[in-house]
Motif scaffolding. Sequence first.
Motif, mmCIF file in Angstrom:
data_model
loop_
_atom_site.group_PDB
_atom_site.id
_atom_site.type_symbol
_atom_site.label_atom_id
_atom_site.label_comp_id
_atom_site.label_asym_id
_atom_site.label_seq_id
_atom_site.Cartn_x
_atom_site.Cartn_y
_atom_site.Cartn_z
ATOM 1 N N SER A 148 -4.864 -26.563 9.922
ATOM 2 C CA SER A 148 -4.783 -26.942 8.432
ATOM 3 C C SER A 148 -3.795 -28.198 8.357
ATOM 4 C CB SER A 148 -3.980 -25.660 7.944
ATOM 5 O OG SER A 148 -4.043 -25.674 6.440
ATOM 6 N N ARG A 149 -3.994 -28.885 7.290
ATOM 7 C CA ARG A 149 -3.262 -30.063 7.133
ATOM 8 C C ARG A 149 -3.281 -30.611 5.721
ATOM 9 N NH1 ARG A 149 -3.518 -35.753 10.345
ATOM 10 N NH2 ARG A 149 -2.157 -36.861 9.297
ATOM 11 N N VAL A 150 -2.175 -31.215 5.246
ATOM 12 C CA VAL A 150 -2.177 -31.761 3.929
ATOM 13 C C VAL A 150 -3.225 -32.697 3.809
ATOM 14 C CG1 VAL A 150 -0.828 -33.458 2.307
ATOM 15 C CG2 VAL A 150 0.260 -31.584 3.983
ATOM 16 N N GLY A 151 -4.150 -32.586 2.653
ATOM 17 C CA GLY A 151 -5.388 -33.582 2.772
ATOM 18 C C GLY A 151 -4.882 -35.054 1.896
ATOM 19 N N HIS A 152 -4.268 -34.901 0.730
ATOM 20 C CA HIS A 152 -4.050 -36.116 0.161
ATOM 21 C C HIS A 152 -3.162 -35.653 -1.044
ATOM 22 C CE1 HIS A 152 -4.957 -39.928 -1.544
ATOM 23 N NE2 HIS A 152 -5.488 -39.522 -2.754
#
Length: 1969
Positions: free
Chosen positions: A1508-1512
């Motif tokens: 999971s990761r911050v997208g934008h």
Amino acid sequence: MAARSAPSCHLRLEWVYGYRGHQCRNNLYYTAAKEIVYFVAGVGVVYSPREHRQKFYRGHSDDIISLALHPERVLVATGQVGKEPYICVWDSYTVQTISVLKDVHTHGIACLAFDLDGQRLVSVGLDSKNAVCVWDWKRGKMLSMAPGHTDRIFDISWDLYQPNKLVSCGVKHIKFWSLCGNALTPKRGVFGKTGDLQTILCLACAPDELTYSGALNGDIYVWKGINLIRTIQGAHTAGIFSMNACEEGFATGGRDGCIRLWDLTFKPITVIDLRETDQGYKGLSVRSVCWRGDHILVGTQDSEIFEIVVHERNKPFLIMQGHCEGELWALAVHPTKPLAVTGSDDRSVRIWSLVDHALIARCNMEEPIRCAAVNVDGIHLALGMKDGSFTVLRVRDMTEVVHIKDRKEAIHELKYSPDGTYLAVGCNDSSVDIYGVAQRYKKVGECVGSLSFITHLDWSSDSRYLQTNDGNGKRLFYRMPGGKEVTSKEELKGVHWASWTCVSGLEVNGIWPKYSDINDINSVDGNYIGQVLVTADDYGIIKLFRYPCLRKGAKFKKYIGHSAHVTNVRWSHDYQWVISIGGADHSVFQWKFIPERKLKDALHIAPQESLADSNSDESDSDLSDVPELDSEIEQETQLTYRRQVYKEELPQLKEQCKEKQKSATSKRREQAPGNSIRLHFVHGYRGYDCRSNLFYTQIGEIVYHVAAVGVIYNRQQNTQRFYLGHDDDILCLAIHPLKDYVATGQVGRDPSIHIWDTETIKPLSILKGYHQYGVCAVDFSADGKRLASVGIDDSHTIVLWDWKKGEKLSMARGSKDKIFVVKMNPYMPDKLITAGIKHMKFWRRAGGGLIGRKGYIGTLGKNDTMMCAVYGWTEEMAFSGTSTGDVCIWRDVFLVKTVKAHDGPVFSMHALEKGFVTGGKDGIVALWDDSFERCLKTYAIKRAALAPGSKGLLLEDNPSIRAISLGHGHILVGTKNGEILEVDKSGPVTLLVQGHMEGEVWGLATHPYLPICATVSDDKTLRIWDLSPSHCMLAVRKLKKGGRCCCFSPDGKALAVGLNDGSFLMANADTLEDLVSFHHRKDIISDIRFSPGSGKYLAVASHDSFIDIYNVMSSKRVGICKGATSCITHIDWDIRGKLLQVNTGAKEQLFFEAPRGKKQTIPNVEVEKISWASWTSVLGLCCEGIWPVIGEVTDVTASCLTSDRMVLATGDDLGFVKLFKYPAKGKFGKFKRYVAHSTHVTNVRWTYDDSMLVTLGGADMSLMVWTNEMESYRERRPCDSEESDVDSEEGGGYDSDVTRENEITYTVRALSTNIRPMFGTKPHLQQKEPSADERPPVSRAPPQPEKLQTNNVGKKKRPIEDLVLELVFGYRGRDCRNNVHYLNDGDDIIYHTASVGILHNVATGIQSFYQEHNDDILCLTVNQHPKFINIVATGQVGDSADMSATAPSIHIWDAVSKQTLSILRCYHSKGVCSVSFSATGKLLLSVGLDPEHTITIWRWQEGAKIASRVGHNQRIFVAEFRPDSDTQFVSVGVKHVKFWTLAGRALLSKKGLLNTLEDARMQTMLAVAFGANNLTFTGTISGDVCVWKDHILCRVVARAHNGPVFAMYTTLRDGLIVTGGKERPSKEGGAVKLWDQELRRCRAFRLETGQATDCVRSVCRGKGKILVGTRNAEIIEVGEKNAACNILVSGHVDGPIWGLATHPSRDFFLSAAEDGTVRLWDIADKKMLNKVNLGHAARTVCYSPEGDMVAIGMKNGEFIILLVSSLKIWGKKRDRRCAIHDIRFSPDSRYLAVGSSENSVDFYDLTLGPTLNRISYCKDIPSFVIQMDFSADSRYLQVSSGCYKRLVYEVPSGKHLLDHAAIDRITWATWTSILGDEVMGIWSRHAEKADVNCACVSHSGISLVTGDDFGMVKLFDFPCPEKFAKHKRFLGHSPHVTNIRFTNGDRHVISAGGDDCSLFVWKCVHMPH
């Protein structure tokens, strides 16, 4: 000093008296071996009644409070309390830990339960949400978690008869859970009328969905499904604490002291009342019961365990006793017998036999007991009480001798004198009283010297003195028996104390830590014979010290087991045992003392195995103060690797600085330069603080690291390749057993480990999330599947990974001192060793934890610092190298011998096939045989041995060796000086790579016409490097001092060097010999420059703010530049050699004239015009743009301009090298940036021809050479690190639909508020007036008329019992996309609206529904893989991501069977806006609406989140996997396109690169499709489609559509691409286009919908057909051959749909909505028959009684009457300015009533024709009109209004009718009112903010349906006057059901949606006759 080492004796826990019965339940079981398992304090106990033996499990660090037995009855799970509590699963046979589960719960673990086959474990926490968590306990992995309940949960159990179901119960609730995917979903048990809502204490599951539970009032509640079906009353007379199921039935135990046995159907078998038995007593309370065969185990509140044999049930056998509630303080030992006496606040005194391990006597006193003592002859026992009295008993029969009360406060300590004549009694009021024993305890003296309460007393051996300790820590002495205080030291000199139990005094100084003044030691007792002292403290720890111990901070051994404070500890009379008692855990521990001489036989007990945490290293602080550390190691341990700013924090910092930047970037900024640079060669190797970080790869290349770069060096070609994935210092490196993959760990706040392929240099996996600050050691397992890593956080955490999956398998705290190495056992992948400072530990994996045992040194060696370690030829053997030059040889955990190997530390070791190789600080490489018996050969690293082919020079002989590796016939050696050498087996040494040694490097100069450069460093060397292909160090010279700057003269012959002591020298550039030197300054020389041209002058800048100018020829100082306020940082000459430009540390830019040094002021404009010979300045207008947005946190340290003055290179404190276009005017210029250095880049220089850029890393000591790639050259290989700090300021384009979608906020149903602006008191809260029913009955009164005129009078009325969804008219196209797909070869289509997924058959129009979502669906995708046929994923709206039932979730389901396969609760707060399956169909990608727009990847079948990761920072619209990949995907959104790769658990992203095309700008991207060869197509807001190759824009298909391209679809079979956009229909264009694979040619299709603009939101392609979903809620099938359009689904475009009317006799209905249309629907044909566009929003619609006319009310106050047959307007009128809310024909067709929001109802007489003149109206309506109903005789009208009032008016006069009796007699033609007593029951308890919006009574007059703001349709009986009536609820709509109606004959119910613009048709299921 004896106290400097711990005592060499040992304590072994032998017995624990007690059982934890208080605040716990269900914690006592039989194991398979017929032993009994339970817990007390922090110890798990396994008791064998047969052998009367106890075994102990001691893996916990605090009180255990829960226990569960595995179904096979060997394994036990226990949970503890604490800040970070964990669960241990352990073997009851070996008492070894199998698995540790941690890092999830806080506060404590309240309940545990295994499932049927024992694979999963469920736990409940004590946190505020009482979290419920399901574990795969063998892997130590959490599967699912959810908030349990707002109040305490007391019991939880798996339903053993249904898979994936659980039941939990607690305070006033019971919940039935189902587990699907990662989602735990609860349903609350419905108590209903069957039983009272009350606290449920325990439960057991039975077949057929039955659950039995025990309640607080003693009843048993029986549940079927979630409903209470019956109660068994009075099963017990008080709360039922425990319920246990076995083969024969159930056993229950309660607070009433009874055990009841029940058969399998819960019929009673027998009762056993323990209170009535011999051992029983009043108030006995059962906390735990276990029934096996004919034995029953019972645990009580008062810490007893009974065993009952069923056929002798009145003779329970007492097998364990202990003290009960209240603190336990009193402890005394018998002077001559092995007995211990304890007394507690439970008022009992007990005598225990230490030999038989049993309670032999017990006596209850009147008061709580606080202390005890036995007289020397063992006859009298004195007890001190809490109330200030003391009692003396005879030990023989416990009869009272005397009871004396002289004090008011508690007696805390009393002791008999050694001669038996006196008793000293210490009280909390600071006094000690002395009593004479023989005088029947007459008071003979009193000691009053203390100012605080008395804590401890000791008598002298001759009974003449007494010493006391008090609460202030004061130690006082008194003469006996009078009690006079003794102050003279002389008098006390020879006193010998009979016992030592005092905590202060010289002899026990050592028990206190060095720097603490706390009094947390409660008790001590000295053993003079064994010379040991035992102490007990507040942390539950028993410690052994040597006695006497005089110096503070003595070493000790420690033992845990007690949970909190240990209140007292004593030696037994013969010193065989130590007895300790716990205050809160009221347990008595008996420890066996094992003196030194016996330890040898007892070796097996030495290393106590325990979780590292509990052993917190100061433990058995075994051996004392270690020998001095070697200087190198000392230095290394001082390194912290902490950063002021971590690169991970840059995005947040940038966000914070956004405001500044906005104001600054109003000017259009320069583009980034066209050139880029590529790393070419790095001089350097990190050896000064790393070890074993150098290896041969498979193909014989050499891999190592320096700065933030992983380097692969090819020694044949002398070239390097680089892994640049890290963004900070790499600290460790390990190679995979196959030598092709490498793992590297870096510095960072959340540091990552990268595993990468040495051939392709691509990352395979990135591991992070568990270390802090950095990773200092890594190692692969022998099979290459696992990786172990160690962090540099304070506890040096150790993590074991499955690196391919990126999963953490286990972790543990390592040690508080630095760990240097971790090695995995090559034979046993679950074992590993760590070695470090005073540390050698052997670990094994246990589930999610690691269990460590210290290496046991014994007498062989001393506890040394270990620098390296390897495993040997068997799994038991390990070898470690120490800091003193020894090699230690270990078998298992025992040191077996040591061998002297080197002078000074052994830094590196390598195991060979046969034998070992070691390297040390002495610079010698030694080869050994396989047992370290013989040293076979040594190699010394000396200059003399250097072979001719060396790439450099050795700085010194015998450099310290830090890494050794063997392979390819050579030994590879890395040294502390940064050299890499290859030693041939025959002796010669080749130098391959080198760099500077430890110390910062600042000085850098490039030669004026040769490709060489010079560097000077704090390591006191000046070096010359060749930058041409030979890449080597040409010359080196040692300096007396370190230097910070250097410079070549213009002719290249001389080299000037500035030193750190203020001197500088000029050397011959070829030989480096001195020409001349000066020493004029005290501070560092920071920059030195020859004037251009002939180099006549030399300018020398120093840190003391001056610049000296020297004439080079005459060697004289000719000028001094003064005027700077801070140190000088940079100087540059102008081209004429007349002017100096200067930068200072205070950020001043100054100018001085040369050679005199006069200060000049030059305006900015002029500065630009001056031509400078060089530009290294970082200040001034020309380079304003190089300072980053976060300039406060980071400095730009260096810059250098190319000679063509085009490109400015800069270096900064964060390790970035950046290129800017020169001049860089305006703030925050655009740039390209490169990461390779770790932290500060101290200097950058272009070579003379600009072909290379040379950069220096300060702390990483590396010299990096970059090649400059011109624009034309770069086309082939775009550089990866180009990005700018600031997002481009151009707008991304505008479109109303996009803006609307981007700004929409989704409300969760549960939080929705009322759609109408109602005010006033809700009906169920209003005070009722007495109605007619309550008045006295009149006998002759006629019967009450029907409430409602019914139209099926002849038939028997059948109530409606259920509604089944049959049809839905609607499709969510307005703000969703790509959500219509074909299934089953195009026979069916699947789409969604509101919260239902719809499968629609194209041919028949029949629909089926997926209705498991509990809120709106926002996205839908279909799995394309043939293995997962018909599998659909849908994502929904949710609120906060707390994993509860309202959290956003994704459902994966089978479209045909509608079965849910998995539910994924996710952390996308607000909702899930996009989902996509991977190529294999096994992975699912989801995007959230949360502020970070998180992107998550799931393994959906297991419900496991992979990454999971911050997208934008702005909205992402779509993210899709590449159709051929499981690792590559693309996301598009507002000014955003990113290309992602999944590596292990990490998501790596690259921004799309635009600058390859002229004029390309980042627009908002709306859709994505894919082509072969890594092509990606993205649709933009402007109608263009961008074509990307990898992540680089390679072409733009301009105006593919005239408006935004909202949808794109890639056909997997033939690669053709469909696009859909927003366009006005025209001849050639079309809103749908079909393109070839490369988007070069297309064919357009027009949608014949008659709309002004077509806006396509979804496209999909089947066989010869294209499926299109539009913004106008239509789904259309377009034929590819004939372009024919077939509308499959239509719906209202905009909502709410307020108006709804059903035809009086046919299955038609009308709807009217905000979109300005009225539509006619046919239920039988399942389609829309007609629609009328009104041009204004419509609010209400009604059929005339005959069905020939339709009246429509509009939002603008107009109403229209149409003729049904011709749809012609019959009449229209506008008498009002505001919305018409309801319109009605009277039953006799004469009148039309029009209700509006102007608080009025107007009447029109239709018989007067279409002029529609108003004949009257109703006055004084208090608020707007909601609904109206006519009476059956057309004489009355009831009106419900917006203030919750219902009014009745006469028709047509409009007169208000107030007579209740008259109103009650009216029969209504219809009932649609939500107000009135008849419908009071429809208002729910939860309607604070939300309302019931609509209602309708069936034509039969006995059923009622309502619609409300929560989106629920409810079915009631009519009338329902009781509040909160029973009902059935039906979900499906979004928030706000606006209207609802029965069709004729009550065959269907139609409900209209507000937010979802959809119409639901429900089929009515009537009860059978």
